[in-house]
Design a protein around this motif. Structure first.
Motif, PDB file in Angstrom:
ATOM      1  N   PRO A   7       4.485   4.338   1.293  1.00  0.00           N
ATOM      2  CA  PRO A   7       3.828   3.236   2.030  1.00  0.00           C
ATOM      3  C   PRO A   7       2.434   2.906   1.510  1.00  0.00           C
ATOM      4  O   PRO A   7       2.035   1.737   1.511  1.00  0.00           O
ATOM      5  N   TYR A   8       1.688   3.909   1.038  1.00  0.00           N
ATOM      6  CA  TYR A   8       0.354   3.640   0.508  1.00  0.00           C
ATOM      7  C   TYR A   8       0.441   2.873  -0.808  1.00  0.00           C
ATOM      8  O   TYR A   8      -0.353   1.956  -1.051  1.00  0.00           O
ATOM      9  N   CYS A  23      -0.439   4.636   8.460  1.00  0.00           N
ATOM     10  CA  CYS A  23       0.903   4.353   7.973  1.00  0.00           C
ATOM     11  C   CYS A  23       1.771   3.709   9.054  1.00  0.00           C
ATOM     12  O   CYS A  23       1.870   4.234  10.176  1.00  0.00           O
ATOM     13  N   CYS A  74       6.455  11.886   0.900  1.00  0.00           N
ATOM     14  CA  CYS A  74       6.546  11.062   2.110  1.00  0.00           C
ATOM     15  C   CYS A  74       7.779  11.465   2.916  1.00  0.00           C
ATOM     16  O   CYS A  74       8.898  11.475   2.389  1.00  0.00           O
TER      17      CYS A  74
END
Length: 327
Positions: A250-251, A292, A316
């Motif tokens: 997600p980052y 997130c 993740c």
């Protein structure tokens, strides 16, 4: 050529002992790099990207031995840097290009002396004429004139100074170059010239690069593989094109959202929310969970480890469980 094995560097940012004793507080550690593992095959480029303060430059300094690791190992060509610290040949084979071309050159020295310093330090030539010929060859190699060796750094532009820095780094005949944001202080047109020069030198001399940058466009142009760092840890490591075509963490996707949409497709963008946590007091579990959109209770409780996801390595829980949007 180079391998980082669970590499970490902590800085003690505690107050003086008397003040800690009066207030009853313990020591405070800033975890600049907190367990990073990667390998760079010979002749390739690995780039590290991430927000300011994520530990990229600390990794660069650990990789050339300017910092000693608090935990883990930095291994160059099969040899631990800590063991080989005093070996001249080891130091000759790795060099660093620094971020600021205005601060990394001695203003009181002529360019020829700046470039010749590593040649003298490692005893690579025996006579002054050989040294002068080698300096002239290096200046020509980076697109400058041999006559520029008699000038001082203040007589050059930023891009020319960075070329001088590259010539100095190449003067010891290195095999491994650590480039700490070498184009960030330069104009865009000059950035392209420096990047093209570095790619040409890599192909001609067989150099291995560790490239540090926060500019994704620059990274895409020069990298074979890209590592994305967040709060001192790697969250994704993937081949360059795979990372841009299908980012998993997600980052990483949030970083991609920040790239300007030159095609003006009109698609909706979801910017990353919140602020980067303090590396002195990082969040429990996954460091990215406060920002997130996919975080759950497991993310808040358990720190993810790097796991294989296609041709990438991703740290993740959402990717591991198939909850990520890419899946």
């Amino acid at each position: 050529m180079f391998e980082a094995r669970d590499l970490a560097r902590y800085f003690d940012v505690s107050r003086p002992a008397l003040q800690r004793l009066i207030s009853g507080e313990g020591r405070r550690l800033l975890r600049a790099v907190d367990g990073v593992t990667f390998a760079i095959p010979k002749g390739t480029t690995l780039s590290l990207v991430g927000e300011s303060g994520c530990g990229k430059s600390t990794v660069a300094r650990l990789s050339v031995g300017l910092y000693e690791p608090s935990v883990g190992e930095a291994v160059f060509d099969g040899r631990d840097l800590a063991e080989a610290r005093g070996m001249a040949d080891q130091r000759r084979r790795m060099q660093m290009i620094f971020q600021d071309p205005y601060a990394s050159l001695n203003p009181r020295w002529r360019v020829a002396d700046i470039i010749a310093e590593p040649i003298r330090a490692f005893g690579l030539v025996t006579t002054r004429s050989e040294q002068a010929n080698r300096v002239a060859e290096l200046l020509t190699q980076v697109g400058l004139s041999p006559l520029d060796g008699q000038k001082f750094p203040h007589e050059f532009s930023g891009g020319q100074r960075q070329r001088i820095s590259i010539a100095r780094a190449l003067s010891s005949n290195p095999e491994f170059l650590v480039c700490d944001e070498p184009t960030s202080a330069l104009d865009v047109s000059v950035q392209a010239q420096i990047l093209n020069l570095m790619k040409e030198l890599q192909q001609r001399l067989g150099l291995t690069y560790l490239f540090i940058s926060h500019n994704l466009a620059v990274v895409r142009q020069v990298s074979d593989r890209i590592g994305v760092m967040y709060l001192g840890r790697l969250v994704e490591l993937a081949p360059a094109e795979s990372l841009f075509e299908r980012p998993r963490h997600p980052y990483t996707r949030a970083l991609m959202e920040a790239i300007p949409d030159l095609d003006m497709t009109g698609r909706e963008r979801i910017p990353v929310a919140g602020e980067v946590p303090s590396p002195i007091d990082p969040p429990t579990g996954c460091a990215f969970h406060p920002r997130c959109p996919l975080a759950n209770d497991r993310c808040k409780r358990e720190r993810p480890e790097m796991e294989v996801a296609g041709d990438a390595l991703v740290a993740c829980h959402a990717v591991e469980e198939g909850r990520d949007m890419a899946a």
